[in-house]
Design a protein around this motif. Structure first.
Motif, short mmCIF file in Angstrom:
data_model
loop_
_atom_site.label_atom_id
_atom_site.label_comp_id
_atom_site.label_asym_id
_atom_site.label_seq_id
_atom_site.Cartn_x
_atom_site.Cartn_y
_atom_site.Cartn_z
N LEU A 176 -4.61 -11.85 -72.97
CA LEU A 176 -4.75 -13.28 -73.25
C LEU A 176 -3.63 -13.78 -74.16
N ALA A 177 -3.19 -12.96 -75.10
CA ALA A 177 -2.10 -13.37 -75.98
C ALA A 177 -0.78 -13.47 -75.22
N VAL A 178 -0.54 -12.54 -74.28
CA VAL A 178 0.66 -12.62 -73.46
C VAL A 178 0.64 -13.89 -72.62
N LEU A 179 -0.48 -14.20 -72.04
CA LEU A 179 -0.60 -15.43 -71.25
C LEU A 179 -0.32 -16.66 -72.10
N ALA A 180 -0.89 -16.70 -73.30
CA ALA A 180 -0.69 -17.86 -74.18
C ALA A 180 0.77 -17.98 -74.60
N THR A 183 3.02 -19.62 -71.67
CA THR A 183 2.64 -20.87 -71.05
C THR A 183 3.88 -21.71 -70.74
N GLY A 184 4.02 -22.08 -69.48
CA GLY A 184 5.18 -22.86 -69.07
C GLY A 184 6.42 -22.04 -68.84
#
Length: 337
Positions: A176-180, A183-184
């Motif tokens: 989840l931290a990698v995804l956040a 972002t973009g």
């Protein structure tokens, strides 16, 4: 209870038609609810007078402690854009445990979990919690290595559920931290060369789940045993060998019930493959909207035993309850039964 088979498998064209559009390959865990939903399901299953009631109730407390830790997880080092790109070019999962160094935060999380579940632990677990509270860092790391290894030599089966719980929180936070952080900036995770393991951390699935809403109605997703990510795999493919010729379904039924009716309606089934001799549980949200892959897998251990007796080998792994090929002997019952 006995096991039975027979359901009609939809063709890929039928599944795609029901989906009504492009199926997303990856579904992400929800930081605010992933472990809380598991705890709710475990309590529901335990409340039905289940033979493993004490164990399921204790696992519900563990899941609640996991949710608390995930909600307030401290920052940890993340892979760089270059590392993610290198993994993508190699067709590999960027957060695979053998390649991604664990941050000490996972040990802090484990010690928090131990303290949070202590008031709810059955008497048989209290000595285990006492021992875990004073284990040095190197001993905890050795247990984590054994748990994440395909051949877990030296693993303490009594400690394993809590060690696994802390590792699940840590890897779920990582994803989840990698995804956040990206972002973009493009998708940091994608398809890998091995479609049978998690595209994020290369772990085996615990079970698969069929969806009944959103962008993927009727679609099957494999649920990662470590980071809680779900990835798409069509329902006519074996999750181990990816064969499509010899798929069958097994389900538990009370003696005397109609076999054909149950096989078509059971919320939890074992998807078996005669070509490679493996199986993986599949849970159907359309048949029970509260099913949860890890919880329902734990609660259907009898199905594993029956399918194993028929000669099938489990492809998935539930880190909360290692058995069969994952452990040399059955784990102790935390309820002392």
């Amino acid at each position: 209870m006995t096991a039975t088979a027979t359901v009609r498998v939809m063709s890929p064209e039928e599944i795609a038609a029901r989906a009504g559009g492009e199926t997303p390959y990856l579904l992400w865990p929800e930081r605010a609810t992933v472990f809380a939903e598991r705890a709710m399901r475990l309590r529901q299953l335990a409340g039905r007078g289940h033979a493993m009631q004490d164990f399921l109730q204790f696992m519900a407390e563990v899941a609640l402690a996991q949710q608390q830790r995930l909600a307030a997880h401290p920052p940890v080092p993340l892979p760089t854009a270059q590392q993610l790109d290198a993994a993508a070019r190699a067709g590999a999962a960027p957060l695979a445990p053998p390649d991604w160094p664990r941050d000490p935060a996972w040990r802090d999380g484990l010690r928090q979990l131990v303290q949070r579940v202590r008031p709810h632990a059955p008497p048989a677990m209290q000595p285990v919690l006492d021992e875990m509270s004073v284990l040095p860092d190197d001993a905890l790391e050795a247990q984590a290595d054994a748990l994440l290894d395909a051949t877990p030599h030296g693993l303490d089966l009594a400690m394993a559920p809590l060690v696994a719980a802390a590792l699940q929180v840590y890897w779920t936070h990582l994803v989840l931290a990698v995804l956040a952080a990206h972002t973009g900036g493009g998708q940091p995770f994608g398809r890998t060369d091995d479609a049978t393991t998690c595209p994020c951390c290369a772990s085996r699935p615990t079970a698969s789940i069929t969806r009944d809403a959103g962008d993927s109605p009727g679609q099957r997703y494999l649920h990662c045993s470590l980071c809680s990510t779900q990835w798409h795999m069509v329902r006519i493919k074996c999750s181990h060998c990816q064969g499509t010729r010899s798929i069958a379904y097994q389900a538990l039924r009370p003696a005397g019930d109609d076999e054909e009716d149950l096989a078509a309606q059971a919320a939890v089934q074992a998807e078996t493959c005669d070509d490679c001799g493996h199986y993986l549980k599949i849970v159907h949200r359309g048949r029970d909207p509260l099913v949860e892959p890890v919880a329902d897998d734990l609660a259907t251990l009898t199905l594993d035993l029956l399918v194993s007796e028929a000669g099938k080998q489990r492809h998935g792994v539930n880190l909360m309850l290692l058995f069969g090929e994952e452990a040399a002997e059955p784990p102790p019952d935390p309820g002392g039964a």
